[in-house]
Design an enzyme around this catalytic site. Structure first.
Site, mmCIF file in Angstrom:
data_model
loop_
_atom_site.group_PDB
_atom_site.id
_atom_site.type_symbol
_atom_site.label_atom_id
_atom_site.label_comp_id
_atom_site.label_asym_id
_atom_site.label_seq_id
_atom_site.Cartn_x
_atom_site.Cartn_y
_atom_site.Cartn_z
ATOM 1 N N HIS A 67 4.780 6.266 11.624
ATOM 2 C CA HIS A 67 4.136 5.986 10.233
ATOM 3 C C HIS A 67 3.481 7.326 9.998
ATOM 4 O O HIS A 67 2.388 7.156 9.740
ATOM 5 C CB HIS A 67 3.638 4.817 10.078
ATOM 6 C CG HIS A 67 3.400 4.432 8.633
ATOM 7 N ND1 HIS A 67 3.440 5.131 7.398
ATOM 8 C CD2 HIS A 67 2.967 3.189 8.211
ATOM 9 C CE1 HIS A 67 3.395 4.375 6.369
ATOM 10 N NE2 HIS A 67 2.818 3.312 6.810
ATOM 11 N N ARG A 116 10.811 4.115 3.419
ATOM 12 C CA ARG A 116 10.679 3.018 4.574
ATOM 13 C C ARG A 116 12.100 2.272 4.934
ATOM 14 O O ARG A 116 12.820 1.527 4.178
ATOM 15 C CB ARG A 116 9.642 1.974 3.952
ATOM 16 C CG ARG A 116 9.281 0.905 5.149
ATOM 17 C CD ARG A 116 8.355 0.067 4.713
ATOM 18 N NE ARG A 116 6.782 0.699 5.019
ATOM 19 C CZ ARG A 116 5.746 0.274 5.268
ATOM 20 N NH1 ARG A 116 5.721 -0.796 4.895
ATOM 21 N NH2 ARG A 116 4.466 1.115 5.301
ATOM 22 N N ARG A 129 0.905 -1.315 0.075
ATOM 23 C CA ARG A 129 -0.171 -0.021 -0.068
ATOM 24 C C ARG A 129 0.737 1.211 0.010
ATOM 25 O O ARG A 129 0.474 1.990 -0.741
ATOM 26 C CB ARG A 129 -0.985 -0.171 1.233
ATOM 27 C CG ARG A 129 -2.447 -0.352 1.170
ATOM 28 C CD ARG A 129 -2.900 -0.621 2.367
ATOM 29 N NE ARG A 129 -2.248 -1.890 2.797
ATOM 30 C CZ ARG A 129 -2.071 -3.127 2.221
ATOM 31 N NH1 ARG A 129 -3.031 -3.325 1.204
ATOM 32 N NH2 ARG A 129 -1.410 -3.914 2.676
ATOM 33 N N THR A 130 1.889 1.358 0.956
ATOM 34 C CA THR A 130 2.398 2.795 0.999
ATOM 35 C C THR A 130 3.155 3.076 -0.185
ATOM 36 O O THR A 130 3.018 4.236 -0.685
ATOM 37 C CB THR A 130 3.123 2.688 2.421
ATOM 38 O OG1 THR A 130 2.620 2.011 3.460
ATOM 39 C CG2 THR A 130 3.762 3.974 2.667
ATOM 40 N N LYS A 161 25.385 -3.841 0.136
ATOM 41 C CA LYS A 161 26.596 -3.727 0.040
ATOM 42 C C LYS A 161 27.173 -2.940 1.312
ATOM 43 O O LYS A 161 28.640 -2.771 1.451
ATOM 44 C CB LYS A 161 27.383 -3.134 -1.183
ATOM 45 C CG LYS A 161 26.743 -3.655 -2.542
ATOM 46 C CD LYS A 161 27.174 -2.770 -3.584
ATOM 47 C CE LYS A 161 26.534 -3.386 -4.889
ATOM 48 N NZ LYS A 161 26.487 -2.214 -6.099
#
Lengths: 305, 138
Positions: free
Chosen positions: A129, A101, A51-52, A80
């Site tokens: 959030h 995120r 969703r986000t 890395k």
């Protein structure tokens, strides 16, 4: 700070402005269709999301902009060993705004400190959030017609549920709000959330274990998923994951104008048979989230209709 | 016991009795070439007992660190045998690289060269939170 790390970075006035913009976008989408033409949004998702990420991407496309990015840490230089700071500085050279995120709490804040473009926190571990909270506020205002005078039940994983923490912070600034915090003992709200928002402002709240015994008092019921990815111990997750399941039978005891919300994805905590109940608002939240992200991108890029 | 007055230097006074050694170590006074005197359990009208540190040289002190450890401390700067300046400490709003965040999910546990930063959230309870993940200092 150029971006948005915590919902508390926004004043109530700024939130009102975003809510009003989102309302206007819903009615007049054509006014906004090319406002961000030539602008690029980078979606840096170090953790999976449906969703986000798609909501941010859809928001930018509907503003006429473009999108680049990655959807898992393995496909970025983080695999890395690149630091968040270096990633942020690098992506600043390619994009006008970043949505990040990350599983580490505070990572988007670090990125925003180092990047030369605004960074939006799209979820950091079990911490914050803020754009989900913008979607939640939009949904509450549209469904209830107000953001004050509400009894809000938060149910499920209140310890690691970052959307819960941000929503408590945001709602604690409005008048006549009370909270009913429904969770197993192991997943109670963190002390820092209580100290920062509830105790500090003298907001009334109760901590209970039973959903059935408290549902009749609620104006809003915010269900959350017990998140497997936050547990270090699988056995604890298995034991707690199905503690609360909202069914039509339990909902029959609730107010007729209850607003049932969920940040999604759900697993078992809301029965699919609840979806057809007019009180189920969780898919409206998804749509509202896109409009709020459009409003936020516009604000941070300094573009106006 | 008599410890002579200093002509030029710093007197860290009103240290909570028993904390002098901790402050001595944090300020790395063992590495100084100048005269340093640590006085434990000195009589005090205000505190009954207190610790005092006298340093025979004016050095840079991180007052935020001292204020976080023991906010009741008084720092006296001595020049030409006279009191030149007196600093009464208070809890700092922010402290850097004094407290380490214990939250394993915090970005400070992995990001290279990121300073540990804590902010004061409740002066009465002397509560500090990580500036990145909001976890309480333990």
């Amino acid at each position: 700070m150029n971006g948005l790390n915590d919902i508390m970075d926004l004043s109530i006035g700024e939130i009102d402005e975003l809510l009003n913009t989102a309302d206007d976008i819903m009615v007049h989408p054509e006014k906004y269709a090319s406002l961000c033409k030539g602008k690029k949004l980078a979606t840096l998702f170090f953790e999976p999301s449906t969703r986000t990420r798609l909501s941010f991407e859809a928001a930018m496309y509907e503003l006429g902009g473009n999108v680049l990015g990655f959807s898992e840490a393995q496909s970025s230089s983080a695999s890395k060993g690149e630091s968040v700071s270096d990633t942020a500085k690098t992506v600043s050279c390619y994009a006008d705004i970043i949505a990040m995120r990350h599983p580490k709490e505070g990572a988007p804040k670090v990125a925003d400190m180092r990047a030369s473009v605004p960074v939006i926190n799209a979820g950091d571990g079990g911490h914050n959030h803020p754009t989900q909270t913008l979607a939640d506020l939009c949904t509450i205002r549209r469904e209830k017609g107000r953001l004050n005078g509400l009894t809000i039940g938060l149910c499920g994983d209140l310890m690691f549920g970052r959307t819960v923490h941000s929503l408590i912070g945001a709602m604690s600034r409005y008048e006549n709000i009370s909270f009913v915090l429904i969770s197993p003992d192991e997943l109670r709200i963190p002390e820092y959330v209580k100290a920062a928002y509830l105790a500090k402002s003298g907001i009334p709240y109760t901590e209970v274990r039973s959903l059935e015994d408290n549902i009749q008092n609620l104006d809003i019921l915010y269900m959350t998923r017990v998140q497997r990815e936050r547990f270090f111990n699988e056995a604890d997750y298995i034991r707690l994951k199905d503690t609360y399941i909202l069914t039509p039978e339990k909902l029959s005891k609730a107010k007729s104008d209850l607003c049932v919300m969920h940040p999604l994805p759900r697993v078992n905590e809301i029965s699919v048979s609840v979806d057809d109940d007019p009180r189920a608002c969780y898919f409206k939240q998804v749509l509202n989230g896109k409009f709020m992200r459009m409003a936020l991108i516009m604000k941070l890029l300094g573009v106006k209709a | 016991m008599i410890i002579g007055q200093i002509k030029e230097g710093i007197v860290i006074d009103h240290i909570t009795a028993g904390r002098g050694m901790e402050i001595y170590k944090i300020l790395h006074l063992d590495e100084k070439e100048c005269v340093v005197a640590m006085i434990k359990n000195a009589d005090s009208k205000k505190m009954e007992k207190k610790d005092i540190i006298k340093i025979g040289e004016i050095i840079d002190l991180n007052l935020d660190v001292l204020g976080y450890i023991d906010p009741g401390i008084t720092v006296n700067i001595i020049k030409d045998g006279k009191l030149f300046k007196r600093e009464r400490l208070k809890l700092p709003e922010r402290v850097f690289d004094v407290i380490k965040c214990k939250n394993p999910r915090c970005i400070t546990s992995t990001e290279r060269e990121l300073r540990q930063e804590f902010r004061l959230t409740d002066p009465e309870k002397r509560t500090y939170c990580c500036a990145y993940c909001d976890a309480f200092a333990k």
